[in-house]
Design a protein around this motif. Structure first.
Motif, PDB file in Angstrom:
ATOM      1  N   PHE A  50       0.837  -1.201   0.000  1.00 12.34           N
ATOM      2  CA  PHE A  50       0.000   0.000   0.000  1.00 12.34           C
ATOM      3  C   PHE A  50       0.872   1.251   0.000  1.00 12.34           C
ATOM      4  O   PHE A  50       0.592   2.227  -0.699  1.00 12.34           O
TER       5      PHE A  50
ATOM      6  N   LEU B   3       2.300   1.759  -3.415  1.00 18.56           N
ATOM      7  CA  LEU B   3       1.263   2.291  -4.301  1.00 18.56           C
ATOM      8  C   LEU B   3       1.093   3.797  -4.087  1.00 18.56           C
ATOM      9  O   LEU B   3       0.954   4.570  -5.040  1.00 18.56           O
ATOM     10  N   TYR B   4       1.134   4.199  -2.837  1.00 14.71           N
ATOM     11  CA  TYR B   4       0.995   5.625  -2.509  1.00 14.71           C
ATOM     12  C   TYR B   4       2.130   6.437  -3.136  1.00 14.71           C
ATOM     13  O   TYR B   4       1.906   7.480  -3.755  1.00 14.71           O
TER      14      TYR B   4
ATOM     15  N   ARG C 163       1.689   6.761  -6.804  1.00 13.97           N
ATOM     16  CA  ARG C 163       0.629   7.708  -7.164  1.00 13.97           C
ATOM     17  C   ARG C 163       1.083   9.155  -6.968  1.00 13.97           C
ATOM     18  O   ARG C 163       0.774  10.015  -7.784  1.00 13.97           O
ATOM     19  N   CYS C 164       1.797   9.410  -5.887  1.00 12.33           N
ATOM     20  CA  CYS C 164       2.306  10.767  -5.646  1.00 12.33           C
ATOM     21  C   CYS C 164       3.160  11.210  -6.824  1.00 12.33           C
ATOM     22  O   CYS C 164       3.059  12.343  -7.290  1.00 12.33           O
TER      23      CYS C 164
ATOM     24  N   HIS D 206       2.873  17.249   1.203  1.00 12.05           N
ATOM     25  CA  HIS D 206       1.768  17.808   0.421  1.00 12.05           C
ATOM     26  C   HIS D 206       0.738  18.441   1.354  1.00 12.05           C
ATOM     27  O   HIS D 206      -0.379  17.948   1.495  1.00 12.05           O
TER      28      HIS D 206
ATOM     29  N   PHE E  50      -0.241  20.298  -4.447  1.00  8.95           N
ATOM     30  CA  PHE E  50      -1.510  19.634  -4.123  1.00  8.95           C
ATOM     31  C   PHE E  50      -1.516  19.062  -2.718  1.00  8.95           C
ATOM     32  O   PHE E  50      -0.472  18.857  -2.096  1.00  8.95           O
TER      33      PHE E  50
ATOM     34  N   ILE F  29      -3.001  15.587  -0.867  1.00 10.12           N
ATOM     35  CA  ILE F  29      -3.412  14.250  -1.310  1.00 10.12           C
ATOM     36  C   ILE F  29      -3.992  13.466  -0.143  1.00 10.12           C
ATOM     37  O   ILE F  29      -3.526  13.584   0.994  1.00 10.12           O
TER      38      ILE F  29
ATOM     39  N   ASP G 152      -9.508   6.187  -7.577  1.00 11.75           N
ATOM     40  CA  ASP G 152      -8.323   5.459  -7.149  1.00 11.75           C
ATOM     41  C   ASP G 152      -8.305   5.464  -5.616  1.00 11.75           C
ATOM     42  O   ASP G 152      -9.139   6.101  -4.985  1.00 11.75           O
TER      43      ASP G 152
ATOM     44  N   PHE H 264      -6.210   6.930  -3.827  1.00  8.56           N
ATOM     45  CA  PHE H 264      -5.752   8.237  -3.369  1.00  8.56           C
ATOM     46  C   PHE H 264      -6.256   9.305  -4.327  1.00  8.56           C
ATOM     47  O   PHE H 264      -6.213   9.120  -5.535  1.00  8.56           O
TER      48      PHE H 264
END
Ligand SMILES: Nc1nc2c(ncn2[C@@H]2O[C@H](COP(=O)(O)OP(=O)(O)OP(=O)(O)O)[C@@H](O)[C@H]2O)c(=O)[nH]1
Ligand SMILES: [Mg+2]
Lengths: 188, 134
Positions: free
Chosen positions: A171, A174-175, A178-179, B23, B36, B38, B122, B124
């Motif tokens: 996880f 994945l974060y 995505r960032c 962020h 941004f 998040i 998604d 996030f």
């Protein structure tokens, strides 16, 4: 430093050891109940996992669902938008492994097409003389489903943290991914 | 009419349901779409913007990514509580570029606006810019 939050579904046939596994993980291995007490709904456990070599952590909200078919429908109401999947079977029970495909289909219906990282766990490793499912066979199926495979014994407290650490790491990865993607987005 | 950055007008983000030091929530109101805020997992997610004084708002424009469903509430009190529903919207998925939406707030003034993201495309979602027109 960031604290992520993940909704982790724990599912699989009745009596494979889902609750035992999550309790051993939750209590850092000082609780195993020999007597079977069936989960009749959804039990929620929260535990924070620190990601190695970072100051980040993942709070796992583990939803331990009943394995018994008749009780499942009410559990499914709480399965919406999972972040992580933990599918458990009993290494001494071939049928509980065979049913895993059906479990995945059932859960996938709640994932809304999202990629949800997951693990497959073969539990009751301590009962080696009664083993019915071979590691290679389970590994192969897990791979075909995009799941990482672990074998555990909740009774002997062997390897019980590993599936949850794998999930937390996945996880977290994945974060970060995505960032990075969002950082590089074009304007609307 | 040009949207001025909200922070320069004395607005503040007073609450967010997620926080990542890299962020921070100020990024929502700095007027810059390259920075941004998040969300860090699970839904719903929310943030609350407070204005320095009761402010007349007709439209909110939002630059976001992977937000699927959004609810907006407001109040006219000094504290960030007791909100009333204003509007909700289903946003389109825009892969590879930001979602840009203008949302009508049906007029009226507000001291707090609460944005609740009930679902994402998604795990996030990010919010790059929120600005207002009165
Ligand atoms: N030998 C052995 N027994 C185990 C192990 N894990 C669980 N058990 C036993 O298996 C039985 C069922 O365990 P539970 O954890 O309640 O199983 P469950 O999957 O949560 O079952 P449901 O809640 O009905 O879905 C209990 O009697 C446990 O003591 C293990 O690793 N080894
Ligand atoms: Mg149980």
């Amino acid at each position: 430093m960031v604290k992520l939050r993940a909704k982790c579904l724990l599912f699989g046939d009745a009596a494979v050891g889902k609750s035992s596994l999550s309790h051993v993980f939750y209590r850092d291995g000082n609780l195993f109940q020999k007597n079977y007490s069936m989960t009749t709904g959804v039990e929620l456990l929260m535990k924070s996992v620190t990601i190695p070599e970072s100051s980040d952590s993942v709070e796992l909200y583990i939803l331990d669902s009943a394995g018994k078919e008749a009780l499942l429908e009410s559990c499914e109401k709480m399965w919406g938008e999972p972040s992580l999947l933990c599918l458990v079977f009993d290494l001494t029970n071939e049928q509980s492994f065979a049913n895993c495909s059906r479990w995945m289909e059932r859960v996938q219906a709640h994932c809304q097409g999202l990629h949800v990282p997951g693990v497959l766990v073969g539990n009751k490793l301590d009962l080696s003389d009664r083993r019915e499912v071979q590691e290679s066979e389970a590994k192969e199926w897990a791979q075909s489903q995009g799941l990482e495979y672990h074998e555990t014994s909740a009774k002997e407290m062997i390897n019980c943290d590993a599936p949850f650490l794998t999930l937390a790491r996945a996880f977290h990865a994945l974060y970060q991914e995505r960032c990075e993607t969002i950082q590089n987005l074009g304007p609307g | 009419m040009i949207d001025s950055s909200l922070s320069s007008l004395g607005a503040k983000v007073v609450l967010t349901s997620s926080s990542d030091q890299n962020h921070p929530s100020e990024n929502i109101i700095d007027g810059n779409t390259e920075t941004f805020w998040i969300s860090t997992g699970m839904f719903p997610q929310e943030f609350i913007i407070r204005f320095a004084e009761p402010t007349q708002i007709s439209t909110v424009t939002m630059d976001t990514y992977n937000v699927k469903h959004l609810k907006i509430e407001k109040n006219t009190s000094q504290s960030a509580s007791q909100f009333e529903f204003v509007t909700e919207k289903e946003l389109d998925c825009t892969e590879g570029r930001l979602q840009s939406n203008a949302i009508s707030l049906n007029g009226g003034s507000a001291t707090h606006l609460r944005f609740i993201i009930t679902l994402g495309y998604d795990h996030f979602v990010s919010v790059h810019r929120v600005s207002f027109r009165n």
